[in-house]
Design a protein around this motif. Structure first.
Motif, PDB file in Angstrom:
ATOM      1  N   ALA A  51      51.173 -11.729  87.522  1.00 55.75           N
ATOM      2  CA  ALA A  51      50.662 -13.086  87.310  1.00 55.75           C
ATOM      3  C   ALA A  51      51.730 -13.996  86.711  1.00 55.75           C
ATOM      4  O   ALA A  51      51.646 -15.222  86.841  1.00 55.75           O
ATOM      5  N   GLN A  52      52.745 -13.395  86.063  1.00 57.50           N
ATOM      6  CA  GLN A  52      53.815 -14.161  85.436  1.00 57.50           C
ATOM      7  C   GLN A  52      55.011 -14.360  86.355  1.00 57.50           C
ATOM      8  O   GLN A  52      55.747 -15.339  86.200  1.00 57.50           O
ATOM      9  N   ALA A  53      55.236 -13.421  87.272  1.00 54.15           N
ATOM     10  CA  ALA A  53      56.458 -13.463  88.067  1.00 54.15           C
ATOM     11  C   ALA A  53      56.274 -12.709  89.371  1.00 54.15           C
ATOM     12  O   ALA A  53      55.439 -11.809  89.471  1.00 54.15           O
ATOM     13  N   ARG A  54      57.056 -13.088  90.346  1.00 47.88           N
ATOM     14  CA  ARG A  54      57.134 -12.333  91.597  1.00 47.88           C
ATOM     15  C   ARG A  54      58.083 -11.166  91.366  1.00 47.88           C
ATOM     16  O   ARG A  54      59.283 -11.346  91.169  1.00 47.88           O
ATOM     17  N   CYS A  55      57.553  -9.957  91.362  1.00 45.48           N
ATOM     18  CA  CYS A  55      58.331  -8.763  91.023  1.00 45.48           C
ATOM     19  C   CYS A  55      58.915  -8.125  92.283  1.00 45.48           C
ATOM     20  O   CYS A  55      58.190  -7.880  93.251  1.00 45.48           O
ATOM     21  N   VAL A  56      60.201  -7.835  92.256  1.00 42.13           N
ATOM     22  CA  VAL A  56      60.899  -7.208  93.382  1.00 42.13           C
ATOM     23  C   VAL A  56      61.662  -6.011  92.848  1.00 42.13           C
ATOM     24  O   VAL A  56      62.414  -6.127  91.871  1.00 42.13           O
ATOM     25  N   VAL A  57      61.468  -4.841  93.474  1.00 42.46           N
ATOM     26  CA  VAL A  57      62.185  -3.619  93.086  1.00 42.46           C
ATOM     27  C   VAL A  57      63.100  -3.228  94.243  1.00 42.46           C
ATOM     28  O   VAL A  57      62.641  -2.695  95.254  1.00 42.46           O
ATOM     29  N   PRO A  58      64.401  -3.489  94.150  1.00 47.58           N
ATOM     30  CA  PRO A  58      65.304  -3.148  95.246  1.00 47.58           C
ATOM     31  C   PRO A  58      65.464  -1.636  95.401  1.00 47.58           C
ATOM     32  O   PRO A  58      65.260  -0.865  94.461  1.00 47.58           O
ATOM     33  N   ALA A  59      65.849  -1.225  96.604  1.00 50.74           N
ATOM     34  CA  ALA A  59      66.197   0.170  96.887  1.00 50.74           C
ATOM     35  C   ALA A  59      67.692   0.227  97.177  1.00 50.74           C
ATOM     36  O   ALA A  59      68.214  -0.600  97.931  1.00 50.74           O
ATOM     37  N   TYR A  60      68.390   1.200  96.584  1.00 46.89           N
ATOM     38  CA  TYR A  60      69.844   1.275  96.726  1.00 46.89           C
ATOM     39  C   TYR A  60      70.299   1.997  97.985  1.00 46.89           C
ATOM     40  O   TYR A  60      71.473   1.911  98.346  1.00 46.89           O
ATOM     41  N   ALA A  94      78.377  -2.018  94.975  1.00 46.45           N
ATOM     42  CA  ALA A  94      77.605  -2.088  96.220  1.00 46.45           C
ATOM     43  C   ALA A  94      76.115  -2.234  95.925  1.00 46.45           C
ATOM     44  O   ALA A  94      75.396  -2.966  96.622  1.00 46.45           O
ATOM     45  N   MET A  95      75.626  -1.542  94.897  1.00 51.16           N
ATOM     46  CA  MET A  95      74.222  -1.674  94.511  1.00 51.16           C
ATOM     47  C   MET A  95      73.929  -3.094  94.026  1.00 51.16           C
ATOM     48  O   MET A  95      72.890  -3.678  94.375  1.00 51.16           O
ATOM     49  N   ALA A  96      74.833  -3.652  93.232  1.00 50.56           N
ATOM     50  CA  ALA A  96      74.639  -5.016  92.732  1.00 50.56           C
ATOM     51  C   ALA A  96      74.639  -6.019  93.879  1.00 50.56           C
ATOM     52  O   ALA A  96      73.842  -6.972  93.880  1.00 50.56           O
ATOM     53  N   GLU A  97      75.504  -5.822  94.842  1.00 48.26           N
ATOM     54  CA  GLU A  97      75.520  -6.710  96.017  1.00 48.26           C
ATOM     55  C   GLU A  97      74.204  -6.616  96.778  1.00 48.26           C
ATOM     56  O   GLU A  97      73.703  -7.624  97.296  1.00 48.26           O
ATOM     57  N   GLN A  98      73.624  -5.416  96.837  1.00 47.16           N
ATOM     58  CA  GLN A  98      72.329  -5.243  97.483  1.00 47.16           C
ATOM     59  C   GLN A  98      71.238  -6.003  96.728  1.00 47.16           C
ATOM     60  O   GLN A  98      70.383  -6.668  97.327  1.00 47.16           O
ATOM     61  N   LEU A 118      74.230  -5.260  84.852  1.00 46.52           N
ATOM     62  CA  LEU A 118      75.452  -5.826  84.285  1.00 46.52           C
ATOM     63  C   LEU A 118      76.458  -6.162  85.376  1.00 46.52           C
ATOM     64  O   LEU A 118      77.188  -7.158  85.280  1.00 46.52           O
ATOM     65  N   GLU A 119      76.497  -5.362  86.424  1.00 45.65           N
ATOM     66  CA  GLU A 119      77.395  -5.656  87.541  1.00 45.65           C
ATOM     67  C   GLU A 119      76.923  -6.893  88.308  1.00 45.65           C
ATOM     68  O   GLU A 119      77.742  -7.714  88.743  1.00 45.65           O
ATOM     69  N   VAL A 120      75.607  -7.046  88.455  1.00 49.88           N
ATOM     70  CA  VAL A 120      75.067  -8.271  89.051  1.00 49.88           C
ATOM     71  C   VAL A 120      75.511  -9.479  88.227  1.00 49.88           C
ATOM     72  O   VAL A 120      75.958 -10.501  88.778  1.00 49.88           O
ATOM     73  N   LEU A 121      75.396  -9.358  86.926  1.00 44.17           N
ATOM     74  CA  LEU A 121      75.788 -10.454  86.042  1.00 44.17           C
ATOM     75  C   LEU A 121      77.278 -10.754  86.170  1.00 44.17           C
ATOM     76  O   LEU A 121      77.690 -11.921  86.166  1.00 44.17           O
ATOM     77  N   ARG A 122      78.086  -9.725  86.299  1.00 46.37           N
ATOM     78  CA  ARG A 122      79.530  -9.945  86.457  1.00 46.37           C
ATOM     79  C   ARG A 122      79.829 -10.677  87.763  1.00 46.37           C
ATOM     80  O   ARG A 122      80.669 -11.589  87.810  1.00 46.37           O
ATOM     81  N   LEU A 123      79.141 -10.286  88.841  1.00 46.47           N
ATOM     82  CA  LEU A 123      79.402 -10.876  90.151  1.00 46.47           C
ATOM     83  C   LEU A 123      78.851 -12.293  90.277  1.00 46.47           C
ATOM     84  O   LEU A 123      79.466 -13.148  90.925  1.00 46.47           O
ATOM     85  N   ALA A 124      77.690 -12.548  89.682  1.00 46.88           N
ATOM     86  CA  ALA A 124      77.004 -13.833  89.903  1.00 46.88           C
ATOM     87  C   ALA A 124      76.254 -14.272  88.651  1.00 46.88           C
ATOM     88  O   ALA A 124      75.023 -14.362  88.654  1.00 46.88           O
ATOM     89  N   PRO A 125      76.955 -14.563  87.566  1.00 48.75           N
ATOM     90  CA  PRO A 125      76.266 -14.911  86.317  1.00 48.75           C
ATOM     91  C   PRO A 125      75.380 -16.145  86.448  1.00 48.75           C
ATOM     92  O   PRO A 125      74.370 -16.266  85.744  1.00 48.75           O
ATOM     93  N   GLN A 126      75.724 -17.037  87.346  1.00 50.53           N
ATOM     94  CA  GLN A 126      74.956 -18.275  87.506  1.00 50.53           C
ATOM     95  C   GLN A 126      73.575 -18.028  88.094  1.00 50.53           C
ATOM     96  O   GLN A 126      72.689 -18.892  87.996  1.00 50.53           O
ATOM     97  N   ARG A 127      73.343 -16.859  88.673  1.00 51.58           N
ATOM     98  CA  ARG A 127      72.058 -16.566  89.287  1.00 51.58           C
ATOM     99  C   ARG A 127      71.077 -15.895  88.322  1.00 51.58           C
ATOM    100  O   ARG A 127      69.889 -15.791  88.630  1.00 51.58           O
ATOM    101  N   VAL A 128      71.551 -15.399  87.186  1.00 54.29           N
ATOM    102  CA  VAL A 128      70.709 -14.611  86.268  1.00 54.29           C
ATOM    103  C   VAL A 128      70.167 -15.521  85.167  1.00 54.29           C
ATOM    104  O   VAL A 128      70.907 -16.025  84.330  1.00 54.29           O
ATOM    105  N   GLN A 129      68.846 -15.704  85.162  1.00 57.85           N
ATOM    106  CA  GLN A 129      68.187 -16.543  84.154  1.00 57.85           C
ATOM    107  C   GLN A 129      67.955 -15.804  82.851  1.00 57.85           C
ATOM    108  O   GLN A 129      68.045 -16.380  81.769  1.00 57.85           O
TER     109      GLN A 129
END
Length: 236
Positions: free
Chosen positions: A27-36, A44-48, A71-82
């Motif tokens: 109810a608070q957020a659209r939840c997405v669980v990626p598969a590696y 490669a997982m962060a890019e996925q 943390l790797e997602v944050l390193r690659l694209a910090p502007q996307r992480v709220q």
């Protein structure tokens, strides 16, 4: 439009590890669980994760290996992480010398068992150190085995490679600018509270939540406490 919450599972875990939180937070957020899949590096997982995210900006929670991916997602694209939540995880690379060789040998031994006798036999040995001692051989423990058994030795090998080749993410922590939650189980012997306190201290304005009577598998062991902590973090 609902905000997006990306929930990253740990080593050979799937969406079931986040099921209680998805049910409670939808109810608070659209939840997405990626598969590696068979991706064999944290990058490669962060890019996925970035490719699967249905929104340009999102909140990001990672458990165990998933915290390292976050943390790797944050390193690659910090502007996307709220927002960022790091749960039962760490930042250090494979240790040098004897300690690193011990970790490598232990992981290779588990992989050999998975290849020889199957993922559930491996999980039955491995998971005994993953939950609070009082939960071993309980229905909760069996549900953890079910999750791990759904994976394959090929996925296990790929993700072990990602962990053994992990980089040192410690220097990234002071650069984090988004609201950050650091969380772990009180009895997590793999990623203990002291380690998380150090992470909290390194991240500007981070909050630390220690989940009582809880081992490494916090999302399943103490689902309500974890959900409450995440709900508060989503409101920050």
């Amino acid at each position: 439009m609902q905000p997006t919450l990306m929930l990253l599972p740990g080593l050979v875990c799937d969406a079931a590890v986040w099921a209680p939180q998805v049910a409670a937070l939808q109810a608070q957020a659209r939840c997405v669980v990626p598969a590696y899949g068979l991706r064999d590096t944290l990058t490669a997982m962060a890019e996925q994760v970035l490719s699967e995210a249905p929104a340009e900006r999102f909140s990001l929670a990672g458990h165990s290996m998933g915290g390292r991916v976050a943390l790797e997602v944050l390193r690659l694209a910090p502007q996307r992480v709220q927002r960022l939540a790091l749960m039962d995880t760490g930042t250090q690379p494979l240790a040098a010398g004897e300690a690193g060789e011990k970790e490598r040998a232990g992981r290779m031994e588990l992989l050999a068992l998975a290849r020889a006798k199957g993922m559930r036999a491996m999980a039955d040995k491995w998971a005994r150190g993953m939950v609070h001692p009082e939960r071993i051989d309980t229905p909760l423990f069996e549900s953890v085995l079910d999750i791990l058994a759904r994976s394959s030795p090929e996925q296990f090998a790929a993700q072990i490679n990602a962990l053994l080749t992990r980089s040192d993410a410690t220097a990234l922590l002071p650069t984090i600018q988004c609201p950050t939650l650091v969380l772990c189980g009180r009895e997590d012997s793999w990623s203990p509270p002291a380690q998380h306190a150090q992470m909290r201290d390194a991240i500007p304005d981070a909050e630390l939540s220690i989940i009582e009577h809880c081992g490494h598998m916090c999302t399943l062991e103490q689902p309500q406490a974890v959900t409450d902590a995440l709900a508060a973090w989503l409101r920050r």
